[in-house]
Design a protein around this motif. Structure first.
Motif, short mmCIF file in Angstrom:
data_model
loop_
_atom_site.label_atom_id
_atom_site.label_comp_id
_atom_site.label_asym_id
_atom_site.label_seq_id
_atom_site.Cartn_x
_atom_site.Cartn_y
_atom_site.Cartn_z
N ILE A 110 1.91 33.75 34.99
CA ILE A 110 0.91 33.56 33.93
C ILE A 110 -0.44 34.08 34.42
O ILE A 110 -0.85 33.79 35.55
N GLY A 165 2.45 34.22 29.33
CA GLY A 165 3.38 34.16 30.45
C GLY A 165 4.45 35.24 30.40
O GLY A 165 4.78 35.79 29.33
N PHE A 189 -1.79 19.36 31.28
CA PHE A 189 -2.32 19.56 32.63
C PHE A 189 -3.83 19.33 32.62
O PHE A 189 -4.55 19.89 31.78
N PHE A 204 7.95 32.05 36.40
CA PHE A 204 7.13 32.28 35.22
C PHE A 204 5.74 32.67 35.73
O PHE A 204 5.10 31.89 36.44
N LYS A 230 9.35 23.04 35.48
CA LYS A 230 8.90 21.65 35.51
C LYS A 230 7.88 21.39 36.62
O LYS A 230 7.75 20.26 37.09
N GLN A 231 7.16 22.42 37.00
CA GLN A 231 6.13 22.26 38.00
C GLN A 231 4.80 22.76 37.47
O GLN A 231 4.71 23.33 36.38
N SER A 232 3.77 22.53 38.24
CA SER A 232 2.44 22.93 37.82
C SER A 232 2.19 24.41 38.12
O SER A 232 3.03 25.08 38.71
N LEU A 233 1.04 24.87 37.71
CA LEU A 233 0.66 26.25 37.97
C LEU A 233 0.05 26.35 39.37
O LEU A 233 -0.79 25.54 39.76
N LEU A 292 -1.99 28.94 41.87
CA LEU A 292 -2.77 30.17 41.91
C LEU A 292 -2.20 31.12 42.94
O LEU A 292 -1.94 30.73 44.08
N GLN A 316 4.48 29.70 38.09
CA GLN A 316 4.94 28.37 37.71
C GLN A 316 6.45 28.29 37.79
O GLN A 316 7.15 29.04 37.10
N TYR A 372 -1.24 33.25 38.14
CA TYR A 372 -0.60 32.00 38.55
C TYR A 372 0.91 32.17 38.49
O TYR A 372 1.45 33.02 37.78
N GLY A 409 -3.61 19.67 38.03
CA GLY A 409 -2.80 18.51 38.30
C GLY A 409 -1.33 18.87 38.12
O GLY A 409 -1.00 19.98 37.69
N LYS A 410 -0.45 17.96 38.45
CA LYS A 410 0.98 18.25 38.41
C LYS A 410 1.57 18.22 37.01
O LYS A 410 2.71 18.62 36.81
N ARG A 417 4.41 15.07 31.14
CA ARG A 417 5.29 15.42 30.03
C ARG A 417 5.22 14.31 28.99
O ARG A 417 5.67 13.19 29.23
#
Lengths: 116, 113
Positions: A93, A110, B89, A91, A41-44, A46, A38, A36, B104-105, B108
């Motif tokens: 992971i 990570g 998450f 990043f 401040k964002q999601s992972l 794939l 990243q 993954y 999901g996004k 925090r």
């Protein structure tokens, strides 16, 4: 149990060089590992699925010639970022799928890649 | 990838309170729903996971509630502590953990004293 390690934890490299990141399952065998990416401040997201002994499956939009994945053993998968550029800074992971027990994915700590 | 929608984006809870994070999905093939906790600069750590055959699962202060008909699931953190401050998450996959997770996004969470 169910420990996944990554090496290195941080790497800084010059633009145009290649960087290899290792992902190891320390106390279990993993026929499937996932990579993954990243951003802050964002999601992972794939990038690819790595299967031991076969070619990786890449997600749409991920360049397989740029992000080389090798799953050479049941405990090791490597991601090589070839000819890295600043936009590859992120990043990275990995996760490893453990069968039996919880039957779930365990994530590594990570690797922070910075390309200058 | 099928989306998993997570809310809220950020959450501030007082120490001792209940933190609630919600997720919704569309793909009815999903049958595995884990929650992960991530601290800055670290990889995600599995907190708790649920499958559609149960409506609730509790582990310590963490509870997942699952509503199959509504295609929603939520994480409840009881007696929230400052050490719970992290990004959470939700995720889903169609076949246990052997298929890629759709995340999901993230939420925090800040727990204030």
């Amino acid at each position: 149990g169910a420990v996944v390690s990554q090496h290195p934890s941080r790497v800084i490299c010059k633009s145009g060089t290649s960087v290899k990141i290792e992902c190891r399952s320390l106390d279990f065998q993993a026929t499937t590992m996932f990579w993954y990416r990243q951003f802050p401040k964002q999601s992972l997201m794939l990038m690819a699925t790595s299967n031991e002994g076969s070619k990786a499956t890449y997600e749409q939009g991920v360049e397989k010639d740029k992000f080389l994945i090798n799953h050479a053993s049941l405990t090791l998968s490597t991601l090589t970022v070839t000819s890295a550029h600043p936009e590859d800074s992120s990043f990275y992971i990995c996760s490893a799928y453990r069968t039996g027990g919880a039957d779930t994915q365990y994530f590594g700590p990570g690797t922070r890649l910075t390309v200058l | 990838q099928q989306q998993v929608k997570q809310s809220p984006q950020s959450l501030i809870v007082q120490k001792g309170g209940i933190s609630i994070i919600n997720c919704a999905y569309e793909n009815t093939a999903f049958d595995y729903f884990p929650w992960y906790q991530q601290f800055p600069g670290k990889g995600p750590a599995l907190l708790i996971a649920i499958r559609p055959d149960v409506s609730e699962k509790k582990e310590g202060r963490f509870t997942i509630s699952f509503n199959k008909s509504a295609k929603q699931f939520s994480l409840h953190i009881m007696d929230s502590q400052p050490g719970d401050s992290a990004t959470y998450f939700c995720a889903a996959s169609p076949n246990s953990g052997n298929t890629p997770l759709v995340f999901g996004k993230g939420t925090r969470l800040s727990v204030i004293a």
